[in-house]
Design an enzyme around this catalytic site. Sequence first.
Site, PDB file in Angstrom:
ATOM      1  N   GLU A 259      25.288  10.079 -50.964  1.00  0.00           N
ATOM      2  CA  GLU A 259      24.113  11.068 -51.484  1.00  0.00           C
ATOM      3  C   GLU A 259      23.731   9.853 -52.129  1.00  0.00           C
ATOM      4  O   GLU A 259      25.008   9.994 -53.146  1.00  0.00           O
ATOM      5  CB  GLU A 259      24.135  12.285 -51.324  1.00  0.00           C
ATOM      6  CG  GLU A 259      24.638  13.181 -50.003  1.00  0.00           C
ATOM      7  CD  GLU A 259      23.472  13.642 -49.430  1.00  0.00           C
ATOM      8  OE1 GLU A 259      22.251  13.261 -49.758  1.00  0.00           O
ATOM      9  OE2 GLU A 259      23.894  14.353 -48.759  1.00  0.00           O
TER      10      GLU A 259
ATOM     11  N   ASN B 189      26.840  26.447 -51.145  1.00  0.00           N
ATOM     12  CA  ASN B 189      27.041  26.797 -52.325  1.00  0.00           C
ATOM     13  C   ASN B 189      26.719  26.553 -53.425  1.00  0.00           C
ATOM     14  O   ASN B 189      26.125  26.839 -54.504  1.00  0.00           O
ATOM     15  CB  ASN B 189      28.831  26.035 -51.806  1.00  0.00           C
ATOM     16  CG  ASN B 189      28.678  25.010 -51.672  1.00  0.00           C
ATOM     17  OD1 ASN B 189      27.321  24.638 -50.830  1.00  0.00           O
ATOM     18  ND2 ASN B 189      29.010  24.459 -51.980  1.00  0.00           N
TER      19      ASN B 189
ATOM     20  N   GLU C  97      27.830  15.014 -45.410  1.00  0.00           N
ATOM     21  CA  GLU C  97      28.277  15.248 -46.848  1.00  0.00           C
ATOM     22  C   GLU C  97      29.490  16.990 -46.609  1.00  0.00           C
ATOM     23  O   GLU C  97      28.714  17.372 -46.574  1.00  0.00           O
ATOM     24  CB  GLU C  97      27.603  15.209 -47.637  1.00  0.00           C
ATOM     25  CG  GLU C  97      28.377  15.376 -48.918  1.00  0.00           C
ATOM     26  CD  GLU C  97      28.962  17.135 -49.460  1.00  0.00           C
ATOM     27  OE1 GLU C  97      29.984  16.906 -49.400  1.00  0.00           O
ATOM     28  OE2 GLU C  97      28.174  17.246 -50.127  1.00  0.00           O
TER      29      GLU C  97
ATOM     30  N   CYS D 267      32.595  21.716 -52.790  1.00  0.00           N
ATOM     31  CA  CYS D 267      33.416  20.850 -51.561  1.00  0.00           C
ATOM     32  C   CYS D 267      34.171  20.053 -52.948  1.00  0.00           C
ATOM     33  O   CYS D 267      34.402  19.327 -52.295  1.00  0.00           O
ATOM     34  CB  CYS D 267      32.118  19.933 -50.664  1.00  0.00           C
ATOM     35  SG  CYS D 267      30.979  18.663 -52.256  1.00  0.00           S
TER      36      CYS D 267
END
Length: 466
Positions: free
Chosen positions: A447, A136, A234, A268
Amino acid sequence: MQETDDKIIVKNPATGSIVGEVVRGRAEDVRDAVDTALLSSDLWAMKKPVERGKILFKSAAAVRARQNDLARLLTSEQGKPLAEAKNEIQGFANILEFYASVSGTISGSSLPKSDYGYAFTKKEPLGVCGAIIPWNMPAIIMGWKVGPALAAGNTLVLKPASSTPLTNMRLAEIMNESGLPEGVLNIVCGSGKEAGAEIVRNKKISAVSFTGSAETGIEVSKLAAGTFKKMTLELGGSDPMVVCSDADIDLAVSGAVSGRFYNCGQTCTAVKRLYVFEDVADEFISKLKEKTEKMTIGDGSAKGTRMGPLHSREGRDGITDVISETVDKGKAEVLTGGYIPTGEDFDAGNFLMPTVLTGVSPDSRVLNEEIFGPVLPVMTVSGMDEAVIEANKTRFGLGASVWTKSIKNASDFAESVDAGIVWVNRHLKVPPEIPFGGEKSSGTGRENGLFALERYMKEKTVIVSP
């Protein structure tokens, strides 16, 4: 995307045409890449941090110089509008520049002298690390893995998504052309079940960073059990957006449209549940419908396109099934969208009109699953207490936003909502300096920022006797 025994064929989600092909990597190819990374590991780790940073700076500049070509490639294989693709390529360069700028700050600490002598700690690279990234946001998420791992002195084996490997491979080539030594960054294309699984279970890999669905994250955790490697996960999200009575309605409407329909809703941290205070609901929903219906849908490479196709036909069909089921069972009404556009410009692609649902039942799938596409359910709430209760009902805890002019509203929401990141009067954007990650089923670890740099290092204590 189509796989054969030895190739992965990449297709354009808007037209179905073939964009390119790559060699399909197997588990043995991952093992070869790991061995190559091991051979390069010591030399890269021994480079001064500022020298590693210089290579990252040079790589970022080279990526910026090729931004337009890279953006066109990204759009052709992923489907997003060209403007979004350009932003993503810029984002990759931003991440490299951030980690280049902090590479010389890596340090340990000195400890008070004791009867045992003088002690200090030092930071060291982990060695060979692994990364598995989704389709994505392939450039941005590659940056999240590559930037801190390489700045910390590690070598990396990275597996792109099978349907979007081309941009990742080109970015790696540019980094090599910019001075990154051979074997420091290794790309292996292949399936998750074979190439991805080998990255996770390979005991020569010291850490793995995975971005993907919560369900796959569970399987990754199981596969890594017994390897004692560091894990960053994640995972998915079902981000709530809360609009208070005192919000700037026009700003909030724009935030909802961009926050949900950016990248065709395939993000997300997209707005996936929208809660509006009752006394401003009518105005907000009316303006939301109007703004949504003005969006231009089409091939991402066409001028003026605001929303491209979904990445896969399978993904689109799954979403239309959820919409149909929800409406047929009387658990929501379609305010706008909800259908597949037809005609010469749409028939070959994976298009779905941006969809807004109202009157949504609390037990509907659109509220209890992560819908990875352009569907926005809108609910009304009586106030902040109810908004927080509803926001916290899902198993996810990635992001959330509140739209208000009140410091108290913003503070109350930020304190009470289960989320790894909370925005006030905005949604979605995460600069490379800011730690990013989730709670509950949305993952573990972070992250971005200095935190990610720490995750790619180990600490050693040295005691010097008096």
